[in-house]
Design a protein around this motif. Structure first.
Motif, PDB file in Angstrom:
ATOM      1  N   THR A  80     -15.021  16.466   2.395  1.00 50.30           N
ATOM      2  CA  THR A  80     -14.023  17.412   2.906  1.00 50.30           C
ATOM      3  C   THR A  80     -13.531  18.353   1.820  1.00 50.30           C
ATOM      4  O   THR A  80     -13.117  19.469   2.114  1.00 50.30           O
ATOM      5  CB  THR A  80     -12.823  16.669   3.530  1.00 50.30           C
ATOM      6  N   HIS A  81     -13.584  17.906   0.561  1.00 52.34           N
ATOM      7  CA  HIS A  81     -13.110  18.757  -0.532  1.00 52.34           C
ATOM      8  C   HIS A  81     -13.907  20.061  -0.606  1.00 52.34           C
ATOM      9  O   HIS A  81     -13.367  21.103  -0.965  1.00 52.34           O
ATOM     10  CB  HIS A  81     -13.183  18.001  -1.862  1.00 52.34           C
ATOM     11  N   VAL A  82     -15.158  20.004  -0.249  1.00 55.01           N
ATOM     12  CA  VAL A  82     -16.000  21.208  -0.222  1.00 55.01           C
ATOM     13  C   VAL A  82     -15.369  22.263   0.683  1.00 55.01           C
ATOM     14  O   VAL A  82     -15.302  23.442   0.334  1.00 55.01           O
ATOM     15  CB  VAL A  82     -17.426  20.857   0.264  1.00 55.01           C
ATOM     16  N   HIS A  83     -14.872  21.824   1.834  1.00 58.46           N
ATOM     17  CA  HIS A  83     -14.262  22.766   2.784  1.00 58.46           C
ATOM     18  C   HIS A  83     -12.942  23.318   2.253  1.00 58.46           C
ATOM     19  O   HIS A  83     -12.643  24.495   2.426  1.00 58.46           O
ATOM     20  CB  HIS A  83     -14.056  22.090   4.138  1.00 58.46           C
ATOM     21  N   TYR A  84     -12.164  22.466   1.599  1.00 57.84           N
ATOM     22  CA  TYR A  84     -10.901  22.942   1.021  1.00 57.84           C
ATOM     23  C   TYR A  84     -11.169  24.000  -0.039  1.00 57.84           C
ATOM     24  O   TYR A  84     -10.470  25.007  -0.125  1.00 57.84           O
ATOM     25  CB  TYR A  84     -10.105  21.784   0.410  1.00 57.84           C
ATOM     26  N   ILE A  96      -5.360  24.307   6.405  1.00 54.52           N
ATOM     27  CA  ILE A  96      -5.772  22.901   6.402  1.00 54.52           C
ATOM     28  C   ILE A  96      -4.974  22.119   7.436  1.00 54.52           C
ATOM     29  O   ILE A  96      -5.531  21.295   8.167  1.00 54.52           O
ATOM     30  CB  ILE A  96      -5.631  22.301   4.985  1.00 54.52           C
ATOM     31  N   GLN A 110      -3.472  28.302   2.280  1.00 52.26           N
ATOM     32  CA  GLN A 110      -4.437  27.205   2.294  1.00 52.26           C
ATOM     33  C   GLN A 110      -3.827  25.978   2.971  1.00 52.26           C
ATOM     34  O   GLN A 110      -4.481  25.339   3.808  1.00 52.26           O
ATOM     35  CB  GLN A 110      -4.870  26.850   0.876  1.00 52.26           C
ATOM     36  N   ALA A 142     -13.776  25.953  -0.143  1.00 56.49           N
ATOM     37  CA  ALA A 142     -14.241  27.164   0.544  1.00 56.49           C
ATOM     38  C   ALA A 142     -13.051  27.966   1.070  1.00 56.49           C
ATOM     39  O   ALA A 142     -13.030  29.209   0.965  1.00 56.49           O
ATOM     40  CB  ALA A 142     -15.187  26.800   1.683  1.00 56.49           C
ATOM     41  N   ILE A 143     -12.081  27.281   1.613  1.00 50.54           N
ATOM     42  CA  ILE A 143     -10.870  27.959   2.103  1.00 50.54           C
ATOM     43  C   ILE A 143     -10.149  28.620   0.940  1.00 50.54           C
ATOM     44  O   ILE A 143      -9.749  29.780   1.011  1.00 50.54           O
ATOM     45  CB  ILE A 143      -9.943  26.949   2.831  1.00 50.54           C
ATOM     46  N   LEU A 158      -6.382  22.841  10.812  1.00 52.34           N
ATOM     47  CA  LEU A 158      -7.668  22.176  11.008  1.00 52.34           C
ATOM     48  C   LEU A 158      -7.506  20.682  11.249  1.00 52.34           C
ATOM     49  O   LEU A 158      -8.322  20.073  11.944  1.00 52.34           O
ATOM     50  CB  LEU A 158      -8.578  22.415   9.793  1.00 52.34           C
TER      51      LEU A 158
END
Length: 154
Positions: free
Chosen positions: A14-18, A45, A41, A20-21, A48
């Motif tokens: 999930t850190h990858v998505h954070y 989050i 951010q 990216a945001i 989401l």
């Protein structure tokens, strides 16, 4: 500690998505301050992570606007929909379709009671009757209404 590995794996995924945001915010909002970027951010989050149910409830609470009768009618409509469609879920789009505010609430219900094509005389009498009920200083007894609008209309 082996059971913690699953948690670490999920965190990494999930850190990858954070990230990216976090990287996308300055491209969409040039000149944004780091503090504002952090706020944006956090908001994204949070959105989401919220469930569909939370969004539906928020939408319905906004539409109800403090009118408890509206809340009750929306509840009945949801129950009817779920009863008539047992294999479907109630979604956010259906919730957004409910009327917002008191005027829209009465307009929607008036159209339900007196659909397009209803005899104009009947329509006008029904509107007058509803105005009588709404304008009354106190709840009207059935016998009082019967006297006021005539026995044949009752």
């Amino acid at each position: 500690q082996l059971h913690l590995q699953g948690i670490i794996d999920v965190k990494k995924a999930t850190h990858v998505h954070y990230e990216a945001i976090r990287r996308a915010i300055p491209t969409y909002i040039p000149g944004v301050t780091p503090e504002k970027s952090d706020d944006i951010q956090a908001f994204v989050i949070d959105q989401l992570q919220r469930s569909q149910t939370d969004l539906i409830v928020d939408s319905l609470v906004e539409k109800i606007g403090g009118v408890f009768l509206n809340a009750r009618l929306i509840e009945e409509e949801i129950k009817d929909y779920l009863r008539d469609n047992p294999n479907k879920k109630f979604d956010l789009q259906r919730a957004k379709a409910f009327p917002s505010g008191l005027h829209a609430f009465y307009q929607t219900n008036l159209q339900r009671i007196l659909p397009e094509g209803t005899n104009e005389t009947l329509h006008n009498e029904a509107v007058e009757f509803m105005a009588l009920i709404c304008g009354a200083q106190e709840p009207l007894l059935g016998s009082t209404v019967e006297i006021m609008i005539g026995e044949e209309s009752f």
